[in-house]
Design a protein around this motif. Structure first.
Motif, mmCIF file in Angstrom:
data_model
loop_
_atom_site.group_PDB
_atom_site.id
_atom_site.type_symbol
_atom_site.label_atom_id
_atom_site.label_comp_id
_atom_site.label_asym_id
_atom_site.label_seq_id
_atom_site.Cartn_x
_atom_site.Cartn_y
_atom_site.Cartn_z
ATOM 1 N N ASN A 32 -40.039 -17.348 -2.846
ATOM 2 C CA ASN A 32 -39.680 -18.714 -3.388
ATOM 3 C C ASN A 32 -38.922 -18.223 -4.571
ATOM 4 N N TYR A 33 -37.529 -18.002 -4.225
ATOM 5 C CA TYR A 33 -36.668 -17.567 -5.610
ATOM 6 C C TYR A 33 -36.443 -18.556 -6.497
ATOM 7 N N PRO A 34 -36.418 -19.907 -6.129
ATOM 8 C CA PRO A 34 -36.225 -21.036 -7.255
ATOM 9 C C PRO A 34 -37.496 -21.499 -7.841
ATOM 10 N N GLY A 35 -38.679 -21.084 -7.164
ATOM 11 C CA GLY A 35 -40.010 -21.604 -7.547
ATOM 12 C C GLY A 35 -40.191 -23.146 -7.643
ATOM 13 N N TRP A 36 -39.566 -23.706 -6.356
ATOM 14 C CA TRP A 36 -39.706 -25.083 -6.039
ATOM 15 C C TRP A 36 -40.997 -25.444 -5.576
ATOM 16 N N LEU A 37 -41.618 -26.602 -5.738
ATOM 17 C CA LEU A 37 -42.917 -26.811 -4.870
ATOM 18 C C LEU A 37 -42.854 -28.222 -4.250
ATOM 19 N N LYS A 38 -43.319 -28.384 -3.018
ATOM 20 C CA LYS A 38 -43.252 -29.492 -2.324
ATOM 21 C C LYS A 38 -44.071 -30.617 -2.916
ATOM 22 N N GLY A 39 -43.543 -31.729 -3.285
ATOM 23 C CA GLY A 39 -44.212 -32.873 -3.843
ATOM 24 C C GLY A 39 -43.792 -32.945 -5.377
ATOM 25 N N VAL A 40 -43.242 -31.785 -5.715
ATOM 26 C CA VAL A 40 -42.953 -31.583 -7.355
ATOM 27 C C VAL A 40 -41.433 -31.649 -7.637
ATOM 28 N N TYR A 41 -40.802 -30.778 -7.072
ATOM 29 C CA TYR A 41 -39.214 -30.800 -7.229
ATOM 30 C C TYR A 41 -38.755 -29.859 -5.726
ATOM 31 N N PRO A 42 -37.478 -30.135 -5.411
ATOM 32 C CA PRO A 42 -37.024 -31.662 -5.382
ATOM 33 C C PRO A 42 -37.751 -32.527 -4.651
ATOM 34 N N HIS A 102 -30.067 -26.579 3.413
ATOM 35 C CA HIS A 102 -31.091 -26.721 4.566
ATOM 36 C C HIS A 102 -31.663 -25.183 4.839
ATOM 37 N N PRO A 103 -32.833 -24.822 4.945
ATOM 38 C CA PRO A 103 -33.400 -23.598 5.389
ATOM 39 C C PRO A 103 -32.526 -22.988 6.722
ATOM 40 N N ASP A 104 -32.301 -23.951 7.579
ATOM 41 C CA ASP A 104 -31.689 -23.458 8.801
ATOM 42 C C ASP A 104 -30.184 -22.970 8.494
ATOM 43 N N PHE A 105 -29.518 -23.363 7.377
ATOM 44 C CA PHE A 105 -28.339 -23.186 7.289
ATOM 45 C C PHE A 105 -28.278 -22.011 6.004
ATOM 46 N N LEU A 106 -29.411 -21.403 5.723
ATOM 47 C CA LEU A 106 -29.065 -20.337 4.502
ATOM 48 C C LEU A 106 -28.107 -19.246 5.135
ATOM 49 N N ARG A 107 -27.364 -18.835 4.136
ATOM 50 C CA ARG A 107 -26.330 -17.410 4.319
ATOM 51 C C ARG A 107 -25.538 -17.998 5.462
ATOM 52 N N ALA A 108 -25.123 -19.286 5.499
ATOM 53 C CA ALA A 108 -24.064 -19.737 6.364
ATOM 54 C C ALA A 108 -22.851 -20.189 5.618
ATOM 55 N N GLY A 109 -22.811 -20.151 4.244
ATOM 56 C CA GLY A 109 -21.624 -20.335 3.644
ATOM 57 C C GLY A 109 -21.804 -21.868 2.954
ATOM 58 N N ILE A 110 -22.884 -22.520 3.220
ATOM 59 C CA ILE A 110 -22.786 -24.142 2.895
ATOM 60 C C ILE A 110 -23.069 -24.192 1.201
ATOM 61 N N GLY A 111 -23.743 -23.192 0.615
ATOM 62 C CA GLY A 111 -23.771 -23.101 -0.781
ATOM 63 C C GLY A 111 -22.413 -22.799 -1.402
ATOM 64 N N VAL A 134 -30.724 -21.679 -14.122
ATOM 65 C CA VAL A 134 -31.203 -21.272 -12.795
ATOM 66 C C VAL A 134 -32.591 -20.174 -13.050
ATOM 67 N N PHE A 135 -33.556 -20.558 -12.376
ATOM 68 C CA PHE A 135 -34.737 -19.775 -12.555
ATOM 69 C C PHE A 135 -34.363 -18.266 -12.656
ATOM 70 N N GLU A 136 -34.768 -17.373 -13.679
ATOM 71 C CA GLU A 136 -34.274 -15.961 -13.926
ATOM 72 C C GLU A 136 -34.670 -15.290 -12.418
ATOM 73 N N LYS A 137 -35.646 -15.553 -11.681
ATOM 74 C CA LYS A 137 -35.858 -14.747 -10.513
ATOM 75 C C LYS A 137 -35.238 -15.202 -9.362
ATOM 76 N N ASN A 138 -34.272 -16.189 -9.439
ATOM 77 C CA ASN A 138 -33.586 -16.583 -8.282
ATOM 78 C C ASN A 138 -32.195 -15.753 -8.172
ATOM 79 N N ILE A 139 -32.620 -14.520 -7.710
ATOM 80 C CA ILE A 139 -31.606 -13.406 -7.568
ATOM 81 C C ILE A 139 -30.322 -13.954 -6.716
ATOM 82 N N PRO A 140 -30.721 -14.341 -5.651
ATOM 83 C CA PRO A 140 -29.653 -14.840 -4.688
ATOM 84 C C PRO A 140 -28.709 -15.867 -5.367
ATOM 85 N N ALA A 141 -29.333 -17.063 -6.133
ATOM 86 C CA ALA A 141 -28.378 -17.866 -6.574
ATOM 87 C C ALA A 141 -27.526 -17.391 -7.705
ATOM 88 N N ILE A 142 -28.160 -16.663 -8.632
ATOM 89 C CA ILE A 142 -27.578 -15.840 -9.534
ATOM 90 C C ILE A 142 -26.448 -14.879 -9.333
#
Length: 175
Positions: A32-42, A102-111, A134-142
């Motif tokens: 969980n690179y961004p540290g997000w939680l269901k029901g919390v964010y987003p 969306h997780p089905d489209f990760l690494r597909a160039g959407i970002g 960006v959360f410091e441990k979110n290496i892919p986003a960084i």
């Protein structure tokens, strides 16, 4: 892959909530690179506010929402304590929030497509810069942000320590 990016509408709200839930469920079973939680964010409310403010954009593939981003002029409080590369009013700055794929489209160039869109939109609207955190441990986003040309500014506490999110890296791209 033909991606259409457009302003989000109320008719997108249910699908955005599903995207957020699908992403958070996926993150709960992987790193969980961004540290997000269901029901919390987003959550649905984040999308509803973005839609109501007319600053939420959706990326669609074959009519299905595969990504989204909110571009506001509202920084986190900690942003005001930082020396940025440009000193200007936030009315001429995009602040990136709730940037999801969306997780089905990760690494597909959407970002990357969404980033290209909001950089181009920022230039068209004569924004001076784009800022994000960006959360410091979110290496892919960084890695993506730095590859696209965002410059590291500083590391701050955004007040999310209760969720184990101690430090966030701030980035800026001058336009």
């Amino acid at each position: 892959m033909k991606i259409v990016i457009e302003i989000g509408s109320l008719s997108d709200l249910d699908e955005l909530e599903l995207l957020y839930n699908d992403l958070n469920e996926y993150l709960s079973t992987t790193t969980n690179y961004p540290g997000w939680l269901k029901g919390v964010y987003p959550v649905r409310e984040n999308a509803a506010v973005g839609i109501n403010n007319k600053n939420l954009y959706v990326a669609k593939y074959s009519g299905k929402i595969v990504g989204s981003v909110i571009l506001s002029h509202e920084p986190e409080d900690a942003y005001h304590e930082i020396k940025w590369n440009i000193d200007t009013d936030y009315s001429s700055i995009f602040v990136v929030h709730t940037f999801v794929v969306h997780p089905d489209f990760l690494r597909a160039g959407i970002g990357k497509k969404l980033m290209g869109f909001f950089i181009q939109l920022g230039r068209k609207m004569q924004m001076k810069s784009i800022r994000l955190d960006v959360f410091e441990k979110n290496i892919p986003a960084i890695a993506l942000y730095e590859k696209i040309g965002f410059k590291y500014i500083d590391t701050v506490d955004l007040g999310l320590r209760n969720y184990g999110l101690n430090w966030f890296r701030l980035y800026e791209m001058l336009l």
